[in-house]
Scaffold this motif. Structure first.
Motif, PDB file in Angstrom:
ATOM      1  N   LEU A   1       1.016  -1.183   0.084  1.00 17.95           N
ATOM      2  CA  LEU A   1       0.082  -0.034  -0.096  1.00 17.95           C
ATOM      3  C   LEU A   1       0.883   0.982   0.063  1.00 17.95           C
ATOM      4  O   LEU A   1       1.530   1.466   0.970  1.00 17.95           O
ATOM      5  CB  LEU A   1      -1.097  -0.011   1.325  1.00 17.95           C
ATOM      6  CG  LEU A   1      -1.784   1.218   1.405  1.00 17.95           C
ATOM      7  CD1 LEU A   1      -2.822   1.517   0.432  1.00 17.95           C
ATOM      8  CD2 LEU A   1      -2.335   1.112   2.954  1.00 17.95           C
TER       9      LEU A   1
ATOM     10  N   ALA B   1     -10.459  -2.543  -1.016  1.00 15.97           N
ATOM     11  CA  ALA B   1      -9.437  -2.942  -1.886  1.00 15.97           C
ATOM     12  C   ALA B   1      -8.821  -4.069  -0.810  1.00 15.97           C
ATOM     13  O   ALA B   1      -8.566  -4.983  -1.385  1.00 15.97           O
ATOM     14  CB  ALA B   1      -8.528  -2.053  -2.085  1.00 15.97           C
TER      15      ALA B   1
ATOM     16  N   ILE C   1      -1.814  -1.328  -3.911  1.00 18.25           N
ATOM     17  CA  ILE C   1      -2.742  -0.369  -3.740  1.00 18.25           C
ATOM     18  C   ILE C   1      -1.805   1.044  -3.716  1.00 18.25           C
ATOM     19  O   ILE C   1      -0.942   1.118  -3.055  1.00 18.25           O
ATOM     20  CB  ILE C   1      -3.630  -0.499  -2.553  1.00 18.25           C
ATOM     21  CG1 ILE C   1      -4.460  -2.075  -2.692  1.00 18.25           C
ATOM     22  CG2 ILE C   1      -4.774   0.355  -2.501  1.00 18.25           C
ATOM     23  CD1 ILE C   1      -5.079  -2.323  -1.309  1.00 18.25           C
TER      24      ILE C   1
END
Length: 232
Positions: free
Chosen positions: A87, A225, A179
């Motif tokens: 992320l 997500a 992400i």
């Protein structure tokens, strides 16, 4: 893969509260641990400390600095990581320019001006539309102050010395999701795409109207997500 333990690693200047919008939904599908990234020296020592306290096998998510630690955890114990999520992070090593700026901020922190450095970092960390969100700024600065200047300096030293993880991306063979906030100015979308392209079968998900702090800028979108990643 049901009820798979999930380990989340925060980023620089972040506490467990950075994942406040994601832990409740993730908890419904498996036990969740927010790793303590304040122990150990360098990425090797920090990763080893997290592994010491982690479940025998788990799904692993790393945010920013947590992503650098996630790569090291995969290097140290690949058999224990069953799923990986990256992320707002990067596989690249630090650049000379970034290192110089980090050393400037470290010097300010050591001189008693840590709150100033934490506040100054806010606007670069979020989407331009969120630069005026005073509560969000207070949350970011508050997390930094909770960790303290000494932790900031140690973590910056680890970030500066982190290895280039790009050569080992192809060795990652677990389901992976990358992400990134669409306006992440610190680890931008092209860096996320580089990781997704380098890891076999990896998925790339873009969070709209989010910067580097996507997890708290758009908590629901990031939670969705993450849920997709865990459920596969």
């Amino acid at each position: 893969m049901s009820n798979l333990p999930i380990v989340l690693i925060p980023g620089l200047n972040c506490t467990a509260s950075v994942f406040a919008g994601q832990v409740p939904p993730l908890w419904q599908v498996g036990p969740v641990t927010v790793a303590n990234h304040l122990e150990g020296e360098g990425v090797v020592g920090m990763a080893a400390a997290i592994l010491r306290d982690a479940p025998p096998a788990f799904a692993l998510l790393g945010f920013s600095l947590g992503g650098y630690l996630a790569f090291e955890i995969v290097r140290q114990a690949p058999e224990r990581v069953l799923k990986l999520c990256l992320l707002d992070t990067s596989a690249r090593p630090d650049t000379p320019d970034s290192t110089a700026k980090r050393r400037e901020r470290m010097a300010l922190a050591e001189a008693g001006r840590f709150a100033e450095t934490a506040d100054a970092a806010f606007e670069l960390s979020v989407h331009p539309d969120h630069a005026g969100r005073t509560k969000l700024r207070a949350q970011c600065v508050g997390m930094a102050l909770e960790n303290g200047a000494a932790a900031f300096v140690r973590q910056q030293q680890a970030i500066i010395a982190r290895p280039d993880s790009r050569p080992t991306l192809a060795q990652i063979r677990v389901p992976t999701t990358v992400i990134v906030g669409d306006k992440d100015a610190i680890t931008p979308p092209e860096v996320a795409r580089e990781m997704a392209d380098g890891i076999v079968g990896a998925r790339l998900l873009m969070i709209e109207r989010a910067g580097h702090m996507a997890a708290i800028e758009q908590p629901a979108a990031v939670a969705a997500a993450m849920m997709g990643w865990v459920r596969g």
